[in-house]
Design a protein around this motif. Sequence first.
Motif, PDB file in Angstrom:
ATOM      1  N   ARG A   1       0.847  -1.187   0.000  1.00 33.41           N
ATOM      2  CA  ARG A   1       0.000   0.000   0.000  1.00 33.41           C
ATOM      3  C   ARG A   1       0.879   1.232   0.000  1.00 33.41           C
ATOM      4  O   ARG A   1       2.065   1.175   0.317  1.00 33.41           O
ATOM      5  CB  ARG A   1      -0.926   0.006   1.219  1.00 33.41           C
ATOM      6  N   LEU A   2       0.281   2.350  -0.311  1.00 34.00           N
ATOM      7  CA  LEU A   2       0.999   3.610  -0.390  1.00 34.00           C
ATOM      8  C   LEU A   2       1.289   4.151   1.007  1.00 34.00           C
ATOM      9  O   LEU A   2       0.426   4.089   1.897  1.00 34.00           O
ATOM     10  CB  LEU A   2       0.152   4.614  -1.178  1.00 34.00           C
ATOM     11  N   LEU A   3       2.477   4.657   1.199  1.00 35.90           N
ATOM     12  CA  LEU A   3       2.815   5.373   2.433  1.00 35.90           C
ATOM     13  C   LEU A   3       2.592   6.852   2.131  1.00 35.90           C
ATOM     14  O   LEU A   3       3.375   7.475   1.415  1.00 35.90           O
ATOM     15  CB  LEU A   3       4.270   5.101   2.829  1.00 35.90           C
ATOM     16  N   PRO A   4       1.508   7.476   2.634  1.00 40.72           N
ATOM     17  CA  PRO A   4       1.050   8.753   2.084  1.00 40.72           C
ATOM     18  C   PRO A   4       1.796   9.992   2.569  1.00 40.72           C
ATOM     19  O   PRO A   4       1.651  11.058   1.966  1.00 40.72           O
ATOM     20  CB  PRO A   4      -0.415   8.818   2.535  1.00 40.72           C
ATOM     21  N   ASP A   5       2.579   9.887   3.649  1.00 47.17           N
ATOM     22  CA  ASP A   5       3.236  11.088   4.157  1.00 47.17           C
ATOM     23  C   ASP A   5       4.443  10.680   5.005  1.00 47.17           C
ATOM     24  O   ASP A   5       4.743   9.492   5.183  1.00 47.17           O
ATOM     25  CB  ASP A   5       2.257  11.937   4.982  1.00 47.17           C
ATOM     26  N   TRP A   6       5.142  11.695   5.527  1.00 45.96           N
ATOM     27  CA  TRP A   6       6.355  11.417   6.301  1.00 45.96           C
ATOM     28  C   TRP A   6       6.083  10.606   7.560  1.00 45.96           C
ATOM     29  O   TRP A   6       6.860   9.693   7.876  1.00 45.96           O
ATOM     30  CB  TRP A   6       7.071  12.713   6.647  1.00 45.96           C
ATOM     31  N   PRO A   7       5.030  10.898   8.342  1.00 46.42           N
ATOM     32  CA  PRO A   7       4.782  10.038   9.522  1.00 46.42           C
ATOM     33  C   PRO A   7       4.599   8.571   9.162  1.00 46.42           C
ATOM     34  O   PRO A   7       5.091   7.679   9.870  1.00 46.42           O
ATOM     35  CB  PRO A   7       3.507  10.644  10.133  1.00 46.42           C
ATOM     36  N   ALA A   8       3.912   8.300   8.064  1.00 44.61           N
ATOM     37  CA  ALA A   8       3.726   6.904   7.654  1.00 44.61           C
ATOM     38  C   ALA A   8       5.042   6.283   7.214  1.00 44.61           C
ATOM     39  O   ALA A   8       5.328   5.108   7.505  1.00 44.61           O
ATOM     40  CB  ALA A   8       2.703   6.834   6.516  1.00 44.61           C
ATOM     41  N   ILE A   9       5.861   7.066   6.526  1.00 47.92           N
ATOM     42  CA  ILE A   9       7.177   6.574   6.095  1.00 47.92           C
ATOM     43  C   ILE A   9       8.051   6.289   7.310  1.00 47.92           C
ATOM     44  O   ILE A   9       8.744   5.252   7.381  1.00 47.92           O
ATOM     45  CB  ILE A   9       7.838   7.611   5.162  1.00 47.92           C
ATOM     46  N   LEU A  10       7.996   7.183   8.285  1.00 49.46           N
ATOM     47  CA  LEU A  10       8.797   6.994   9.492  1.00 49.46           C
ATOM     48  C   LEU A  10       8.355   5.736  10.233  1.00 49.46           C
ATOM     49  O   LEU A  10       9.194   4.945  10.699  1.00 49.46           O
ATOM     50  CB  LEU A  10       8.668   8.220  10.396  1.00 49.46           C
ATOM     51  N   ALA A  11       7.054   5.536  10.343  1.00 51.20           N
ATOM     52  CA  ALA A  11       6.541   4.369  11.059  1.00 51.20           C
ATOM     53  C   ALA A  11       6.913   3.082  10.333  1.00 51.20           C
ATOM     54  O   ALA A  11       7.156   2.048  10.965  1.00 51.20           O
ATOM     55  CB  ALA A  11       5.027   4.477  11.204  1.00 51.20           C
ATOM     56  N   ALA A  12       6.974   3.116   9.008  1.00 58.26           N
ATOM     57  CA  ALA A  12       7.325   1.916   8.243  1.00 58.26           C
ATOM     58  C   ALA A  12       8.774   1.520   8.454  1.00 58.26           C
ATOM     59  O   ALA A  12       9.116   0.333   8.421  1.00 58.26           O
ATOM     60  CB  ALA A  12       7.048   2.151   6.758  1.00 58.26           C
ATOM     61  N   GLY A  13       9.651   2.490   8.673  1.00 54.38           N
ATOM     62  CA  GLY A  13      11.051   2.198   8.929  1.00 54.38           C
ATOM     63  C   GLY A  13      11.843   1.994   7.653  1.00 54.38           C
ATOM     64  O   GLY A  13      11.295   1.871   6.548  1.00 54.38           O
ATOM     65  N   ALA A  14      13.155   1.920   7.803  1.00 57.14           N
ATOM     66  CA  ALA A  14      14.039   1.803   6.649  1.00 57.14           C
ATOM     67  C   ALA A  14      13.840   0.497   5.901  1.00 57.14           C
ATOM     68  O   ALA A  14      14.043   0.432   4.680  1.00 57.14           O
ATOM     69  CB  ALA A  14      15.495   1.937   7.095  1.00 57.14           C
ATOM     70  N   ALA A  15      13.442  -0.560   6.589  1.00 59.26           N
ATOM     71  CA  ALA A  15      13.291  -1.853   5.930  1.00 59.26           C
ATOM     72  C   ALA A  15      12.182  -1.827   4.895  1.00 59.26           C
ATOM     73  O   ALA A  15      12.256  -2.531   3.881  1.00 59.26           O
ATOM     74  CB  ALA A  15      13.001  -2.945   6.960  1.00 59.26           C
ATOM     75  N   GLU A  16      11.140  -1.019   5.100  1.00 61.37           N
ATOM     76  CA  GLU A  16      10.032  -0.948   4.146  1.00 61.37           C
ATOM     77  C   GLU A  16      10.080   0.316   3.290  1.00 61.37           C
ATOM     78  O   GLU A  16       9.728   0.282   2.119  1.00 61.37           O
ATOM     79  CB  GLU A  16       8.690  -0.996   4.882  1.00 61.37           C
ATOM     80  N   ALA A  17      10.486   1.449   3.868  1.00 64.97           N
ATOM     81  CA  ALA A  17      10.485   2.715   3.127  1.00 64.97           C
ATOM     82  C   ALA A  17      11.820   2.995   2.460  1.00 64.97           C
ATOM     83  O   ALA A  17      11.914   3.900   1.638  1.00 64.97           O
ATOM     84  CB  ALA A  17      10.104   3.862   4.049  1.00 64.97           C
TER      85      ALA A  17
END
Length: 878
Positions: A3-19
Amino acid sequence: MNRLLPDWPAILAAGAAEAGGKAWALARLARYGFPVPDAMALPVAAYHAWLDQSGLANDLHTAAALPDAERVAALEALRPSLLAQRPDDALLAALRQRLTMPPWRDAALAVRSSAPQEDGASASFAGIHASLLNVRGEAALADAIVAVWASLWTPAAVAYRVRLGIVHHDAAMAVLLMPLLPARASGIGFTCDPVSGRDDRLVIHANWGLGESLVAGATDGDEIMLAEQARDDSLALLSYVPGAKAVTSVPAPGGGTTLVPGGAERREPVLTPAQSLALGELLRQAALALDYGHPVYDCEWAWDGERFWLLQARPVTARGRCTYPELLGQPDIWTRGNTRDVVPDRLPPMDWGSWRRLANALLETGFCLTGFPMLPGAQRTGLFDGRLYLNLSLIQWEGYAAFDVAPAAMNRLVGGRQPEIHVPPRTVRERVVVGARMVRYLLRAGALRRQGAPAIAEAMRLARQWREQPLPADDAGFAAEIRRQACHRHAQAPLHFMQGSGGACLSLLVDLLDAHRPGEGHALASALLAGGEPSVTLRQGYALSEVARIAMADPLASAWLATRRPGDDWRGLPADNPFRVAFADFLALYGHRCVYETYLGNPRWREAPDYLLGSLPGLASADMAVATARQRQAADAAWAEARRALPWWKRPLLGRLVRTAKQETNDREAARSALMAYAEPARLLWLALGERWVERGWLAGADDVLFLMPAEALAVRDGLRPGAALPTLIADRRERFAAWQAQPPPDVILQHGDHDDAAALAETMIPLTAEGRVFQGVAVGSGVATGPARLIQRPDDGARLAQGDILVVPSTDPAWTLLFLKAGGLVMETGGFLSHGAIVAREFGIPAVVNLPGILQRLREGERLRVDGRHGTVSRLD
């Protein structure tokens, strides 16, 4: 998670392994309040779904495993099929919906790679994966996403992974989407000098318009060099070398115009001096926020005509090595041998910001007196997992090149168990040069040392004045006062010299004695230095012992001490009470000190005297006559033996060396006390500023300010950083700080150099112990003592120490001196001949052995030990 990571908080929560590494680093900067454009990301799961749907995964892995020549052809053959595979329809639909919302509507896009291993500390993947700019429309966006995913399987990307040993099955790719900024100028910036390796320099490359030509290496643009000023952590413009091409105006994405290279307009610098400094500070602040211990980053930036933006931040993985030519090819030896005495625990950012530069000043001043060409920008301290280390390779080489001190002798002074660098044999000419340097040192050192006493008196006077003056009225006043005091401390060359250059004559004394009593030089030197004019640390111990005697002799004071609870105020006693008067006099002289005083977070005795008050009953039982007799006996015996050992014509030299070595070690302790006096008002200033920021909601507690580097706190005051973003930064640092506590730090870290050389060096390190029940360390105190072991981790646990016990400790600072008044012998895990424990043990004439890492874990509480200060052994008797 396709799924799409829509903003910086979502990217941060996903972490380097996913984002991916690139997206995650920018998400952290956004969290900390830095100017980062909006973004969304396609996670690694989307890539895996696309690759699985293509059915090409096995073919790609097989091709990647082929020999080099065959691999290129096989990968190129698969590339058309890979590029033909479209993204998932649901993912494109989510993107289509998102692109109808501000700020995405009608915006040109930057579509950038963000692999999990990308922009990491060990690999940057710079220029390896695809990034596309000015992408417009759904079809172009789908092509760009596929191009980024497919760039994971180009011959260059596969070869890069092979070189780094990355398993191809672990390769993955996230995609970072950002609105394309209408950049009037852009470029890259390094928070170090990537050529020389200096970390006190920043290098910025600036070009007109979009920076793809600069990033791709097609042009260098303007090159700007900034210097970090050690005196107050400010930045200064060193040089500006024009290189950007002429520019012309063209339509900008989203409307308006932008400047691009290649036009006929007048050439002018891309950035003004003020803009250069502002950008440099922004880059430095970003690097510090990401990693204050190793803030060495390669950043992309853009300027839209109004403000600077950060587009990427990745650790610099390859830079020049700032070291002497003779050390190239040899590892950097990082040691805690000496620093464990001073800073045994993790360093908060504020303390690291001070030590990072202070240690250089302490270690360089003596060498500069000789005229020795010091390496510009050499950094002799490093932070690893929060602990302070010294670059022993630099220190060993400078000692050898400037003073002809052998690496082994330097190790004895520094302490710790670490290898030695290889040094070339001296030529006749080099010996003459070293001799001239030593003469120059002797001529200059005396004059600088004579400035020491006035400098110490001035430190005590100014520290009291600063401590008692009214606090500044506003943040600007705080910043001005902090900078003023920092500049003054930085200019204290006599104190730096006395604190950092106290081992020359001591080393010569040991060598002289060793030449006639092989293997006994340390022990004899220690005994010769017993007694005499006491250092400030001993005077402090004697003074508190007298306070204890007065307290126990006074019924009111002794009763109050017996029933005292932590926090009870001694000033509640009558004003004319003898103990109260004596204790007030003691604090007036020594109240700027405390347990582990080099940490600004630890309250000074003037603020929190509980440790002192709790020590008084036990200290009153210490027999000063025994200590004095022990000193005299040790010194008399050593003088008699030294006179027998040395030929008559060397005896005058012996006396001179003993007197000078004693003076040097006393000066070392006095300078430390003066530097700690300066630290007290600095602590009060920072905490008072922290209190103001607590009221604004920027900090949870006043001591949170100590989790900022000095440059960061001043940047907040100067309006360069948002105060509202500090809680998240400090919370992340406190979490990392707690994690460091669970990581046992190695005593020695080897970096750089040939791996075989590093292994050979490691093999030369002294073993921890001899076989059996005898532990071999370094003798730093004379005589022999037998008694029960008291394993004490902190000085405030010293109530368990009885008269004559063997004090076994990890390290010591001046707060431990009170325990030396009762100890029969000293065993210390760390330390060398210049460590605090060694200096005080020599003065007291206590049998002492240091440099025994891990000894606390090997001994049992209360078991009987024999400490032989002559041969450097500790024997288990039970």
